[in-house]
Motif scaffolding. Structure first.
Motif, PDB file in Angstrom:
ATOM      1  N   MET A 181       3.541   0.495  10.708  1.00 53.00           N
ATOM      2  CA  MET A 181       4.015   1.832  11.065  1.00 53.00           C
ATOM      3  C   MET A 181       4.128   1.991  12.567  1.00 53.00           C
ATOM      4  O   MET A 181       4.897   2.800  13.057  1.00 53.00           O
ATOM      5  CB  MET A 181       3.091   2.892  10.492  1.00 53.00           C
ATOM      6  CG  MET A 181       3.648   4.302  10.617  1.00 53.00           C
ATOM      7  SD  MET A 181       2.506   5.528   9.996  1.00 53.00           S
ATOM      8  CE  MET A 181       2.413   5.051   8.297  1.00 53.00           C
ATOM      9  N   PRO A 238      12.077   2.902  -0.269  1.00 45.26           N
ATOM     10  CA  PRO A 238      11.013   3.009   0.726  1.00 45.26           C
ATOM     11  C   PRO A 238      10.839   1.740   1.547  1.00 45.26           C
ATOM     12  O   PRO A 238      11.283   0.669   1.154  1.00 45.26           O
ATOM     13  CB  PRO A 238       9.774   3.301  -0.119  1.00 45.26           C
ATOM     14  CG  PRO A 238      10.070   2.667  -1.434  1.00 45.26           C
ATOM     15  CD  PRO A 238      11.549   2.865  -1.647  1.00 45.26           C
ATOM     16  N   ILE A 239      10.161   1.868   2.675  1.00 49.67           N
ATOM     17  CA  ILE A 239       9.885   0.752   3.562  1.00 49.67           C
ATOM     18  C   ILE A 239       8.690  -0.026   3.028  1.00 49.67           C
ATOM     19  O   ILE A 239       7.674   0.560   2.662  1.00 49.67           O
ATOM     20  CB  ILE A 239       9.591   1.271   4.980  1.00 49.67           C
ATOM     21  CG1 ILE A 239      10.812   2.024   5.527  1.00 49.67           C
ATOM     22  CG2 ILE A 239       9.209   0.126   5.912  1.00 49.67           C
ATOM     23  CD1 ILE A 239      10.517   2.829   6.770  1.00 49.67           C
ATOM     24  N   SER A 240       8.822  -1.348   2.975  1.00 47.92           N
ATOM     25  CA  SER A 240       7.756  -2.200   2.441  1.00 47.92           C
ATOM     26  C   SER A 240       6.797  -2.624   3.549  1.00 47.92           C
ATOM     27  O   SER A 240       7.223  -3.000   4.643  1.00 47.92           O
ATOM     28  CB  SER A 240       8.355  -3.448   1.778  1.00 47.92           C
ATOM     29  OG  SER A 240       9.145  -3.094   0.661  1.00 47.92           O
ATOM     30  N   ILE A 241       5.484  -2.550   3.249  1.00 43.53           N
ATOM     31  CA  ILE A 241       4.439  -2.977   4.174  1.00 43.53           C
ATOM     32  C   ILE A 241       3.597  -4.060   3.509  1.00 43.53           C
ATOM     33  O   ILE A 241       2.996  -3.797   2.476  1.00 43.53           O
ATOM     34  CB  ILE A 241       3.522  -1.806   4.565  1.00 43.53           C
ATOM     35  CG1 ILE A 241       4.330  -0.618   5.089  1.00 43.53           C
ATOM     36  CG2 ILE A 241       2.496  -2.258   5.589  1.00 43.53           C
ATOM     37  CD1 ILE A 241       5.019  -0.877   6.400  1.00 43.53           C
ATOM     38  N   THR A 274      -0.345   2.960   4.348  1.00 44.92           N
ATOM     39  CA  THR A 274       0.593   1.917   3.961  1.00 44.92           C
ATOM     40  C   THR A 274       1.424   2.300   2.739  1.00 44.92           C
ATOM     41  O   THR A 274       2.271   1.528   2.323  1.00 44.92           O
ATOM     42  CB  THR A 274      -0.143   0.604   3.661  1.00 44.92           C
ATOM     43  OG1 THR A 274      -1.112   0.837   2.627  1.00 44.92           O
ATOM     44  CG2 THR A 274      -0.824   0.073   4.912  1.00 44.92           C
ATOM     45  N   ARG A 275       1.179   3.470   2.186  1.00 45.22           N
ATOM     46  CA  ARG A 275       1.979   3.903   1.044  1.00 45.22           C
ATOM     47  C   ARG A 275       1.992   5.419   0.991  1.00 45.22           C
ATOM     48  O   ARG A 275       1.078   6.087   1.473  1.00 45.22           O
ATOM     49  CB  ARG A 275       1.426   3.339  -0.262  1.00 45.22           C
ATOM     50  CG  ARG A 275       0.029   3.820  -0.628  1.00 45.22           C
ATOM     51  CD  ARG A 275      -0.395   3.277  -1.976  1.00 45.22           C
ATOM     52  NE  ARG A 275      -0.446   1.821  -1.945  1.00 45.22           N
ATOM     53  CZ  ARG A 275      -0.560   1.071  -3.024  1.00 45.22           C
ATOM     54  NH1 ARG A 275      -0.602   1.634  -4.226  1.00 45.22           N
ATOM     55  NH2 ARG A 275      -0.632  -0.245  -2.921  1.00 45.22           N
ATOM     56  N   SER A 297       9.330   7.070   3.330  1.00 44.86           N
ATOM     57  CA  SER A 297       8.330   6.605   2.367  1.00 44.86           C
ATOM     58  C   SER A 297       7.946   5.170   2.666  1.00 44.86           C
ATOM     59  O   SER A 297       8.785   4.365   3.096  1.00 44.86           O
ATOM     60  CB  SER A 297       8.883   6.704   0.937  1.00 44.86           C
ATOM     61  OG  SER A 297       9.079   8.043   0.553  1.00 44.86           O
ATOM     62  N   LEU A 298       6.676   4.840   2.407  1.00 44.56           N
ATOM     63  CA  LEU A 298       6.153   3.499   2.578  1.00 44.56           C
ATOM     64  C   LEU A 298       5.574   3.012   1.247  1.00 44.56           C
ATOM     65  O   LEU A 298       5.074   3.811   0.461  1.00 44.56           O
ATOM     66  CB  LEU A 298       5.049   3.463   3.640  1.00 44.56           C
ATOM     67  CG  LEU A 298       5.394   3.939   5.047  1.00 44.56           C
ATOM     68  CD1 LEU A 298       4.161   3.873   5.931  1.00 44.56           C
ATOM     69  CD2 LEU A 298       6.526   3.116   5.642  1.00 44.56           C
ATOM     70  N   LYS A 299       5.661   1.719   1.026  1.00 43.93           N
ATOM     71  CA  LYS A 299       5.022   1.124  -0.136  1.00 43.93           C
ATOM     72  C   LYS A 299       4.371  -0.181   0.273  1.00 43.93           C
ATOM     73  O   LYS A 299       4.851  -0.882   1.155  1.00 43.93           O
ATOM     74  CB  LYS A 299       6.030   0.890  -1.265  1.00 43.93           C
ATOM     75  CG  LYS A 299       7.053  -0.204  -0.992  1.00 43.93           C
ATOM     76  CD  LYS A 299       7.924  -0.456  -2.220  1.00 43.93           C
ATOM     77  CE  LYS A 299       8.918  -1.601  -1.965  1.00 43.93           C
ATOM     78  NZ  LYS A 299       9.741  -1.872  -3.183  1.00 43.93           N
ATOM     79  N   SER A 300       3.234  -0.497  -0.364  1.00 41.71           N
ATOM     80  CA  SER A 300       2.513  -1.733  -0.073  1.00 41.71           C
ATOM     81  C   SER A 300       2.942  -2.804  -1.044  1.00 41.71           C
ATOM     82  O   SER A 300       3.120  -2.547  -2.247  1.00 41.71           O
ATOM     83  CB  SER A 300       1.003  -1.510  -0.203  1.00 41.71           C
ATOM     84  OG  SER A 300       0.563  -0.548   0.741  1.00 41.71           O
TER      85      SER A 300
END
Length: 203
Positions: A1, A67-70, A174-175, A199-202
């Motif tokens: 992030m 969503p953005i992947s982490i 992270t999500r 949005s974020l997703k792990s």
């Protein structure tokens, strides 16, 4: 992030419709005639939130995937316009909210990520990239500056990949669905305001 915040701080303070992989961006105008961009059928959206007289505005912003992947790669592009030179001291006040069951929870500032105040962005840039040192890619390749002052004009970053390692993200961030607002000021004078939802997703 942290990459996201650095990107927003750098390009969030500087349209037409465009399509990308079947998703359509629509240009809208708020009551203060500031441009905003909303992405249909996804969580990502952005809007300028300053006044009509704000000297720095975001003209376009695209972040994929959504969503953005982490951890993972994101591709980002942006265009910024400023009618004044952006000179030190520049302060960015960032607020970050996590949406849970329709309720927004304010995230604290942890490891310089979250709802933080960056008192001297110019100094931060000098610490990250020592003056006299060549700007890192992709900034150098696109002829973009990485130190204050940022001269009045237009700046654009074509779609560029960035890698986000999980190690840089504090636990709990992270999500989820987030709403962020960043306000750029100089000597307490507001120069720009930007709101972003993502949005974020792990993995």
């Amino acid at each position: 992030m942290k990459v996201i915040f650095v990107f927003l701080i750098y390009f969030g303070f500087g349209s037409t419709s465009q399509a990308d992989r079947g998703r359509t961006f629509h240009s809208q105008t708020s009551n203060d005639n500031n441009p905003r961009m909303i992405l249909d059928q996804t969580s990502f959206s952005w809007a300028n939130c300053g006044s009509r007289e704000s000297p720095a505005v975001l003209k376009s912003l695209s972040i994929q995937p959504d969503p953005i992947s982490i951890p993972g790669y994101l591709k980002a592009s942006a265009a910024v316009s400023t009618t004044v030179n952006l000179t030190a001291p520049l302060t960015v006040n960032v607020t970050l909210d996590l949406e849970i069951a329709g309720v927004l929870l304010r995230m604290p500032c942890v490891q310089e990520i979250g709802s933080c105040v960056y008192d001297d962005v110019c100094r931060i840039l000098d610490l990250v990239i020592p003056p006299g040192q060549q700007c890192p890619e992709p900034l150098y390749g696109y002829g973009l500056p990485c130190h204050c002052p940022f001269k009045a004009g237009e700046y654009a970053l074509p779609k560029t990949p960035f890698y986000i390692p999980a190690a840089e993200i504090p636990f709990g961030l992270t999500r989820g669905n987030f709403k962020a607002m960043a306000i750029l000021t100089r000597n307490q004078e507001e120069l720009a305001c930007l709101k972003v939802s993502f949005s974020l997703k792990s993995e």
